[in-house]
Design an enzyme around this catalytic site. Sequence first.
Site, mmCIF file in Angstrom:
data_model
loop_
_atom_site.group_PDB
_atom_site.id
_atom_site.type_symbol
_atom_site.label_atom_id
_atom_site.label_comp_id
_atom_site.label_asym_id
_atom_site.label_seq_id
_atom_site.Cartn_x
_atom_site.Cartn_y
_atom_site.Cartn_z
ATOM 1 N N LYS A 44 0.957 -2.091 0.112
ATOM 2 C CA LYS A 44 0.014 -0.100 -0.252
ATOM 3 C C LYS A 44 0.893 1.228 0.183
ATOM 4 C CE LYS A 44 -5.005 -1.458 1.500
ATOM 5 N NZ LYS A 44 -4.440 -2.590 1.630
ATOM 6 N N GLU A 94 -10.908 6.473 4.294
ATOM 7 C CA GLU A 94 -10.936 6.100 5.398
ATOM 8 C C GLU A 94 -10.072 4.680 5.734
ATOM 9 O OE1 GLU A 94 -11.910 6.353 2.217
ATOM 10 O OE2 GLU A 94 -12.272 3.943 1.827
ATOM 11 N N SER A 136 1.495 -9.515 -1.002
ATOM 12 C CA SER A 136 1.538 -8.624 -0.638
ATOM 13 C C SER A 136 1.613 -7.692 0.366
ATOM 14 C CB SER A 136 0.151 -8.039 -0.807
ATOM 15 O OG SER A 136 -0.751 -8.898 -0.401
HETATM 16 C C1 PLP Z 1 -4.683 -4.010 1.629
HETATM 17 C C2 PLP Z 1 -4.169 -5.123 1.376
HETATM 18 C C3 PLP Z 1 -4.511 -5.933 0.367
HETATM 19 C C4 PLP Z 1 -6.002 -5.659 -1.053
HETATM 20 O O1 PLP Z 1 -6.315 -4.927 -1.262
HETATM 21 P P1 PLP Z 1 -5.217 -4.765 -3.356
HETATM 22 O O2 PLP Z 1 -6.124 -3.655 -3.375
HETATM 23 O O3 PLP Z 1 -6.514 -5.716 -3.548
HETATM 24 O O4 PLP Z 1 -4.156 -4.949 -3.784
HETATM 25 C C5 PLP Z 1 -4.066 -6.889 -0.326
HETATM 26 N N1 PLP Z 1 -3.331 -7.299 0.760
HETATM 27 C C6 PLP Z 1 -2.495 -7.095 1.813
HETATM 28 C C7 PLP Z 1 -0.929 -6.926 2.583
HETATM 29 C C8 PLP Z 1 -3.380 -5.905 2.531
HETATM 30 O O5 PLP Z 1 -2.966 -4.779 3.120
#
Ligand code: PLP
Length: 404
Positions: free
Chosen positions: A96, A118, A385
């Site tokens: 993010k 938010e 992610s």
């Molecule tokens: C917020 C988040 C996601 C989901 O968001 P996407 O916009 O679909 O990538 C996935 N993995 C993590 C670690 C997150 O914090």
Amino acid sequence: MQTATETKQSPDERGYFGEYGGVFVPPCLEDILLKIKESYLKLKDDPDFRKELRSLYTHYVGRPSPVYYASNLTEEAGGAAIYLKREDLNHTGAHKINHCLGEALLAKRMGKKRLIAETGAGQHGVALATAAAITKLKCSVYMGTVDMKKEHPNVTRMKILGAEVIPVSEGLGTLKEAVDAAFAAYMEDPVNQFYAIGSVVGPDPFPMMVRDFQQTVGIEAREQFLKLTGKLPDNLVACIGGGSNAIGLFSAFLDEPEIDIYGVEPAGIGFKNGQHAATLTMGSPGIIHGFRCYLLQDENGEPSPVHSIASGLDYPGVGPQHSYLKDTGRVQYRTINDAEAVESFFSLSRLEGIIPALESAHAVAFAVKLAGSLERDKTILLNLSGRGDKDIDYIVENFGKEML
Ligand SMILES: *Cc1c(COP(=O)(O)O)cnc(C)c1O
């Protein structure tokens, strides 16, 4: 920073990917969105802007994040080789920060004074509070009172970082009410404030803009994977909430027809209404938060309640580009349920010494299944992610007896 907005991955002039996307907002907001789009299109090719963002990625976030061959996980899966793009190693622990820094720099260049957002679990809020600190912008994050209790460490983090956290007690006291409250606050002064959206969702230009900022993931991974193996990957896997980490990886490979691409949605505890958030698998086209996409909705077009063990995947809509990629068949969307995600949370931790976010654990679970069905000479590149530190209290409370 390279971007793909000049390729056929661009939305059309009105912000549509096929029949998805667009701008469904009150007329007073249309002009403001147009101004944001104009500024962004100018800035994204501005050498100074690109240099500033690139420098933050390198020296502040720690990019490029590594690509790692997960040999123990591969052995356990018993088939294709699994490689991880380590977005969990970024400063603040997830992908993010890539788009939060981009949005903060854009807001700064546009002369805005305050970032507004938010947050559900607090992940977007923490990344944005971080970006606000380094760009010297003020930051207000709206959060449901129920979520604030559940995710207390992230509330503390945001406050330490200098952000203001505003409790929202209306309705269920969760994400939807927080969006409404943040939006109302934004509308009080859209000239001096910037609404920083947390995924590839919302009205045009946000799905394109957030995608472009996340593209650094795929551009790096492509180069790293080639260097490591001499070839491009045969398969890509990523989890889908709104879809930003997934499209960040996918967009660098969409033009390679021989690569199979999989987005993984949360099946929660079942496919009954309210038990899952598998939007592309179970939804139908509709409108939410200013754009058109696949949507989990009731017969009146109101967003349905959703559930996933991973709060970052818990959204009834999904990015317009993913909606389009589903219809064209270029990306295949599959599901993993809560129990499978928890199992993978533990197996990646124990086999590789990497504690994944519960969101990312959905991608791991699907990749392991996929690997098992493929020959050993095939490869899978998975976008990890985020890291799972945020999830350990929840895991101890709910699975501590069986697993620890
Ligand atoms: C917020 C988040 C996601 C989901 O968001 P996407 O916009 O679909 O990538 C996935 N993995 C993590 C670690 C997150 O914090």
